[in-house]
Design a protein around this motif. Structure first.
Motif, PDB file in Angstrom:
ATOM      1  N   TYR A 121       0.198   2.259  -4.421  1.00 53.47           N
ATOM      2  CA  TYR A 121      -0.773   3.289  -5.020  1.00 53.47           C
ATOM      3  C   TYR A 121      -0.361   4.556  -4.278  1.00 53.47           C
ATOM      4  O   TYR A 121      -0.003   5.685  -5.282  1.00 53.47           O
ATOM      5  N   CYS A 122      -0.346   4.990  -3.128  1.00 58.03           N
ATOM      6  CA  CYS A 122      -0.199   6.458  -2.685  1.00 58.03           C
ATOM      7  C   CYS A 122       1.288   6.813  -2.854  1.00 58.03           C
ATOM      8  O   CYS A 122       1.455   7.984  -2.880  1.00 58.03           O
ATOM      9  N   TYR A 123       2.079   6.017  -2.698  1.00 62.84           N
ATOM     10  CA  TYR A 123       3.645   6.440  -2.758  1.00 62.84           C
ATOM     11  C   TYR A 123       4.017   6.950  -4.011  1.00 62.84           C
ATOM     12  O   TYR A 123       3.552   6.055  -5.023  1.00 62.84           O
TER      13      TYR A 123
ATOM     14  N   ASN B  36      -1.478   5.825   2.951  1.00 57.71           N
ATOM     15  CA  ASN B  36      -3.075   5.562   2.993  1.00 57.71           C
ATOM     16  C   ASN B  36      -3.725   4.389   2.224  1.00 57.71           C
ATOM     17  O   ASN B  36      -4.574   3.775   2.625  1.00 57.71           O
ATOM     18  N   CYS B  37      -2.841   3.996   1.350  1.00 58.02           N
ATOM     19  CA  CYS B  37      -3.566   2.690   0.491  1.00 58.02           C
ATOM     20  C   CYS B  37      -3.349   1.443   0.997  1.00 58.02           C
ATOM     21  O   CYS B  37      -4.042   0.483   0.688  1.00 58.02           O
ATOM     22  N   ARG B  38      -2.549   1.224   1.821  1.00 57.99           N
ATOM     23  CA  ARG B  38      -1.983  -0.059   2.297  1.00 57.99           C
ATOM     24  C   ARG B  38      -1.584  -1.193   1.426  1.00 57.99           C
ATOM     25  O   ARG B  38      -1.438  -2.365   1.661  1.00 57.99           O
ATOM     26  N   MET B  39      -1.365  -0.889   0.271  1.00 59.33           N
ATOM     27  CA  MET B  39      -1.040  -1.576  -1.050  1.00 59.33           C
ATOM     28  C   MET B  39       0.290  -2.294  -0.727  1.00 59.33           C
ATOM     29  O   MET B  39       0.885  -3.336  -0.893  1.00 59.33           O
ATOM     30  N   CYS B  40       1.082  -1.452   0.156  1.00 60.72           N
ATOM     31  CA  CYS B  40       2.505  -1.736   0.425  1.00 60.72           C
ATOM     32  C   CYS B  40       2.802  -2.556   1.628  1.00 60.72           C
ATOM     33  O   CYS B  40       4.147  -2.797   2.106  1.00 60.72           O
ATOM     34  N   LEU B  41       1.906  -3.205   2.288  1.00 63.15           N
ATOM     35  CA  LEU B  41       2.242  -3.786   3.514  1.00 63.15           C
ATOM     36  C   LEU B  41       3.337  -4.832   3.386  1.00 63.15           C
ATOM     37  O   LEU B  41       3.371  -5.682   2.502  1.00 63.15           O
TER      38      LEU B  41
ATOM     39  N   ALA C 155       5.360  -0.241   3.996  1.00 60.13           N
ATOM     40  CA  ALA C 155       6.685  -0.098   3.724  1.00 60.13           C
ATOM     41  C   ALA C 155       7.168   1.332   3.311  1.00 60.13           C
ATOM     42  O   ALA C 155       8.460   1.699   3.395  1.00 60.13           O
ATOM     43  N   CYS C 156       6.135   1.781   2.814  1.00 58.98           N
ATOM     44  CA  CYS C 156       6.337   3.397   2.220  1.00 58.98           C
ATOM     45  C   CYS C 156       6.538   4.257   3.436  1.00 58.98           C
ATOM     46  O   CYS C 156       7.064   5.451   3.084  1.00 58.98           O
ATOM     47  N   SER C 157       6.105   3.973   4.463  1.00 61.78           N
ATOM     48  CA  SER C 157       6.153   4.935   5.790  1.00 61.78           C
ATOM     49  C   SER C 157       7.058   4.289   6.632  1.00 61.78           C
ATOM     50  O   SER C 157       7.024   5.115   7.863  1.00 61.78           O
TER      51      SER C 157
HETATM   52  S1  FES Z   1       2.137   2.784  -0.950  1.00 61.25           S
HETATM   53 FE1  FES Z   1       0.261   3.263   0.051  1.00 61.25          FE
HETATM   54  S2  FES Z   1       0.649   2.873   1.934  1.00 61.25           S
HETATM   55 FE2  FES Z   1       2.134   2.635   1.152  1.00 61.25          FE
END
Ligand code: FES
Ligand code: SF4
Ligand code: SF4
Length: 491
Positions: free
Chosen positions: A33-35, A44-49, A61-63
């Motif tokens: 979401y946030c990426y 911040n959204c944690r959807m890419c864990l 995964a995004c960070s």
């Molecule tokens: S896409 Fe939102 S935390 Fe990685």
């Protein structure tokens, strides 16, 4: 370059590549979401864990940068459970708006819920946090705070791209909401990109809202002609009506679109669309209007002039040049335009408001003609009795026209473009309705692809020029758009 495995596939990733990007290179999609590829990472959204072997907890995964020897799992049971939990958490306070939400059909929450969750809510709907709904926040955007998942893409867009920083996250924890800084409005010239970037229905376009469900829209790749930048766009349309323009991100020219460019489609169905001929301010059928215009040009003949236009395609300029040379046999024609081109705001908008200043050059190279200054001089000196041109190009010689007042015969797509005092106006198909070749400020070739059809009887400008010539007894032989480009060399 670190070598790692993702879901058992080995990849050698460039230094600095994140796990999300490395997975993408392998064709593995990680929800997010946030990426956003063109904004900073906020994580911040944690959807890419994802799960990394030997790491104590799941990582975003995004960070997280790819490192030597990592073994990453993007679809393990632990990852799937985390995605479900993140979605449940995000949906706890989300309103039950889907049936009336304009984002339906392209919503990150709807789509991921169907793909990764399908869990029933354990939360009592009456306990939801309520937030402000449906506020106009600038000329083009509406904001529904209740639908926001606080991914901060909108905040980062305003601080990193337009650098206007109108938006902020206000308050803390589940009181947090996206708000406008006091005394500001979202009118930074690029605001509709925020509606594109918002993964849910929190920011929506006031222009597009409720006009059409997105699953009915067909998409045609074409080009924005709002300025010399020539951004690549997608025209989204249904049943011969365009509903919105969105960017086609590309490395050469544009990731985003400006608000002005996005609204250019409106001229196609504007109330002042010209579909008939105009003689002395009165609308008449095209045929008699063509005959009258041809008769007035014939009358002037060698003291007639033709002016090309940086707003017209190469094909239409080429047809005008043929008309001047082969039908009128006049020496008074000009395809010579210059404008200091370049991005004026550091983002996209060009100093040159016309889309084809560069594309007229090959017409001049092939057909010659006089300079704009010389044409203005001849008009101002009273040597020109009639001028044929595209309506907006009149602004380029306005002082000369004012000084001498020759008869003006213009091509116009909308009556609002017709210069005051014009003797005749002839309608033509816009470049949302007919293909055309343009050259942008970088020298890149741009071809429009028509998403919709022109109103009945309205033809491309080159075809109207062909008919105009036949009315004066000359055959230009322009039977197809390809014919117009004969002898014109475009790099
Ligand atoms: S896409 Fe939102 S935390 Fe990685
Ligand atoms: S309004 Fe949209 S883009 Fe902005 S934080 Fe909320 S969900 Fe993200
Ligand atoms: S910058 Fe120019 S070409 Fe790009 S969207 Fe805006 S008006 Fe269109």
């Amino acid at each position: 370059m670190p070598t790692l495995t993702i879901d058992g596939q080995t990849i050698e990733a460039a230094k600095g590549t994140t796990l999300l990007e490395a997975a993408q290179q392998l064709g593995i999609y990680i929800p997010r979401y946030c990426y956003h590829p063109n904004l900073s990472v906020s994580g911040n959204c944690r959807m890419c864990l994802v799960e990394v072997e030997k790491a104590p907890k799941l990582v975003t995964a995004c960070s997280t940068e790819a490192a030597q020897g990592m073994a990453v799992l993007t679809a393990s049971n632990k990852v799937k459970a985390a995605r479900r939990d993140v979605l449940e958490f995000l949906l706890i306070n989300h309103p039950l708006d889907c049936p009336i939400c304009d984002q339906a059909g392209e919503c990150g929450l709807q789509n991921y819920y169907m793909e990764y969750s399908l869990a029933k809510s354990r939360f009592n709907a009456a306990d939801k946090v309520r937030r402000p709904k449906r506020r106009a926040v600038g000329p083009y955007l509406a904001l529904d705070n209740e639908r926001c998942i606080l991914c901060t893409r909108c905040v980062r867009f305003c601080s990193e791209v337009t650098k206007t920083s109108e938006l902020e996250v206000m308050e803390r924890s589940d009181h947090s909401y996206i708000g406008l800084k006091e005394g500001t409005a979202l009118d930074n010239g690029y605001s509709l990109n925020i509606a594109d970037n918002c993964p849910v229905g929190a920011f929506t376009s006031r222009d597009f809202r409720f006009k059409q469900r997105v699953w009915f829209l067909k998409k045609t790749p074409t080009v924005c002609l709002g300025c010399a930048t020539g951004c690549l766009i997608e025209a989204q349309h249904n049943e011969n009506v365009i509903y919105r323009l969105t960017p086609r991100p590309n490395a050469e020219t544009n990731t985003w679109l400006c608000d002005y460019g996005r609204m250019t489609y409106k001229a196609v169905r504007a109330g002042d669309r010209l579909t008939k001929g105009v003689i002395k301010n009165g609308q008449i059928d095209l045929k008699p209007a063509l005959r009258e215009a041809a008769a007035r040009m014939d009358e002037a003949r060698r003291s007639a002039a033709v002016l090309g236009s940086p707003w017209l395609s190469v094909e239409d300029n080429a047809a005008l040049a043929r008309f001047a040379k082969d039908a009128l046999r006049t020496e008074n024609y000009c395809f010579d335009f210059n404008c200091g081109q370049g991005i004026k705001d550091g983002i996209l908008i060009n100093n040159d408001p016309a889309p084809n200043t560069s594309g007229v050059k090959p017409v001049k190279a092939a057909c010659g003609g006089i300079t704009l200054t010389e044409l203005s001089r001849r008009i101002a000196a009273g040597r020109i009795k009639a001028v044929l041109m595209e309506a907006r190009a009149a602004a380029l010689i306005k002082d000369a026209l004012k000084a001498a007042g020759p008869r003006l015969i213009v091509f116009a797509a909308n009556t609002g473009e017709i210069p005051a005092g014009a003797y005749a106006a002839l309608p033509y198909a816009s470049y949302f309705e007919t293909p055309g070749t343009f050259v942008n400020y970088q020298g890149l070739l741009r071809r429009t692809k028509p998403p919709v059809e022109a109103p009945e009887g309205v033809k491309p400008l080159w075809a109207v020029v062909n008919e105009l010539a036949s009315c004066s007894g000359t055959s230009l032989g322009l039977d197809s758009v390809e014919e117009t480009l004969k002898g014109i060399y475009i790099k």
